[in-house]
Design a protein around this motif. Sequence first.
Motif, PDB file in Angstrom:
ATOM      1  N   UNK A 120       2.174  24.068 -37.599  1.00  0.00           N
ATOM      2  CA  UNK A 120       3.154  25.145 -37.438  1.00  0.00           C
ATOM      3  C   UNK A 120       4.321  24.957 -38.385  1.00  0.00           C
ATOM      4  N   UNK A 121       4.780  23.715 -38.504  1.00  0.00           N
ATOM      5  CA  UNK A 121       5.894  23.420 -39.398  1.00  0.00           C
ATOM      6  C   UNK A 121       5.498  23.693 -40.843  1.00  0.00           C
ATOM      7  N   UNK A 122       4.297  23.274 -41.224  1.00  0.00           N
ATOM      8  CA  UNK A 122       3.839  23.503 -42.594  1.00  0.00           C
ATOM      9  C   UNK A 122       3.741  24.988 -42.902  1.00  0.00           C
ATOM     10  N   UNK A 123       3.272  25.775 -41.954  1.00  0.00           N
ATOM     11  CA  UNK A 123       3.155  27.213 -42.176  1.00  0.00           C
ATOM     12  C   UNK A 123       4.524  27.876 -42.243  1.00  0.00           C
ATOM     13  N   UNK A 124       5.471  27.371 -41.469  1.00  0.00           N
ATOM     14  CA  UNK A 124       6.788  27.998 -41.377  1.00  0.00           C
ATOM     15  C   UNK A 124       7.672  27.691 -42.582  1.00  0.00           C
ATOM     16  N   UNK A 125       7.456  26.571 -43.248  1.00  0.00           N
ATOM     17  CA  UNK A 125       8.342  26.189 -44.347  1.00  0.00           C
ATOM     18  C   UNK A 125       8.016  26.955 -45.624  1.00  0.00           C
ATOM     19  N   UNK A 126       9.013  27.058 -46.459  1.00  0.00           N
ATOM     20  CA  UNK A 126       8.841  27.737 -47.733  1.00  0.00           C
ATOM     21  C   UNK A 126       8.158  26.797 -48.711  1.00  0.00           C
ATOM     22  N   UNK A 127       7.121  27.260 -49.347  1.00  0.00           N
ATOM     23  CA  UNK A 127       6.418  26.459 -50.336  1.00  0.00           C
ATOM     24  C   UNK A 127       7.192  26.548 -51.645  1.00  0.00           C
ATOM     25  N   UNK A 128       7.362  25.421 -52.306  1.00  0.00           N
ATOM     26  CA  UNK A 128       8.044  25.404 -53.592  1.00  0.00           C
ATOM     27  C   UNK A 128       9.550  25.346 -53.482  1.00  0.00           C
ATOM     28  N   UNK A 129      10.061  24.999 -52.327  1.00  0.00           N
ATOM     29  CA  UNK A 129      11.500  24.961 -52.115  1.00  0.00           C
ATOM     30  C   UNK A 129      12.172  23.902 -52.994  1.00  0.00           C
TER      31      UNK A 129
ATOM     32  N   UNK B 276       0.625  17.950 -58.617  1.00  0.00           N
ATOM     33  CA  UNK B 276       1.410  16.729 -58.389  1.00  0.00           C
ATOM     34  C   UNK B 276       2.740  17.050 -57.723  1.00  0.00           C
ATOM     35  N   UNK B 277       3.383  18.103 -58.201  1.00  0.00           N
ATOM     36  CA  UNK B 277       4.666  18.508 -57.622  1.00  0.00           C
ATOM     37  C   UNK B 277       4.473  18.943 -56.168  1.00  0.00           C
ATOM     38  N   UNK B 278       3.422  19.684 -55.899  1.00  0.00           N
ATOM     39  CA  UNK B 278       3.158  20.147 -54.528  1.00  0.00           C
ATOM     40  C   UNK B 278       2.852  18.995 -53.577  1.00  0.00           C
ATOM     41  N   UNK B 279       2.087  18.016 -54.049  1.00  0.00           N
ATOM     42  CA  UNK B 279       1.771  16.857 -53.208  1.00  0.00           C
ATOM     43  C   UNK B 279       3.050  16.079 -52.909  1.00  0.00           C
ATOM     44  N   UNK B 280       3.865  15.861 -53.926  1.00  0.00           N
ATOM     45  CA  UNK B 280       5.117  15.151 -53.729  1.00  0.00           C
ATOM     46  C   UNK B 280       6.043  15.918 -52.789  1.00  0.00           C
ATOM     47  N   UNK B 281       6.054  17.244 -52.904  1.00  0.00           N
ATOM     48  CA  UNK B 281       6.871  18.061 -52.014  1.00  0.00           C
ATOM     49  C   UNK B 281       6.377  17.952 -50.572  1.00  0.00           C
ATOM     50  N   UNK B 282       5.071  17.951 -50.370  1.00  0.00           N
ATOM     51  CA  UNK B 282       4.522  17.784 -49.017  1.00  0.00           C
ATOM     52  C   UNK B 282       4.944  16.446 -48.416  1.00  0.00           C
ATOM     53  N   UNK B 283       4.875  15.390 -49.226  1.00  0.00           N
ATOM     54  CA  UNK B 283       5.277  14.064 -48.753  1.00  0.00           C
ATOM     55  C   UNK B 283       6.760  14.061 -48.395  1.00  0.00           C
ATOM     56  N   UNK B 284       7.577  14.655 -49.247  1.00  0.00           N
ATOM     57  CA  UNK B 284       9.019  14.706 -49.018  1.00  0.00           C
ATOM     58  C   UNK B 284       9.367  15.481 -47.748  1.00  0.00           C
TER      59      UNK B 284
END
Length: 114
Positions: A8-17, A39-47
């Motif tokens: 739910x949190x992943x769906x609710x957050x803005x991608x690429x923020x 790479x940027x997207x994976x790092x953003x997911x981790x962050x």
Amino acid sequence: MENQQKEKIKRARKVGLFNKDLKNLMYAFGDDQTPSFDSVNVLEDILVDYISEMCHEASRIAGPSRSKVKIEDFKYALRNDAKKIGRVEQLLAMNKEIAEARKMFDDEPGGAKK
């Protein structure tokens, strides 16, 4: 249940923020000037996961009796990581120093006042 909450949190957050900031950080740490989108997207997911988990942990530490999370809750959550708690202390000291400097500037005669 925990996986459903994370989804739910992943769906609710803005991608690429944080894309622009992460690209700059990656470049500063030796990556290509235009890093891979994946790479940027994976790092953003981790962050985002790390920040979310720290906020949930601080909220759990605050307990149900308090509605607000305090700085001390984050410090307690980071108590076992000396490097991170040291950085928190450093940033808090800098924030206090900046606030004092602003106060001095605002108190000066002819200084900018709001």
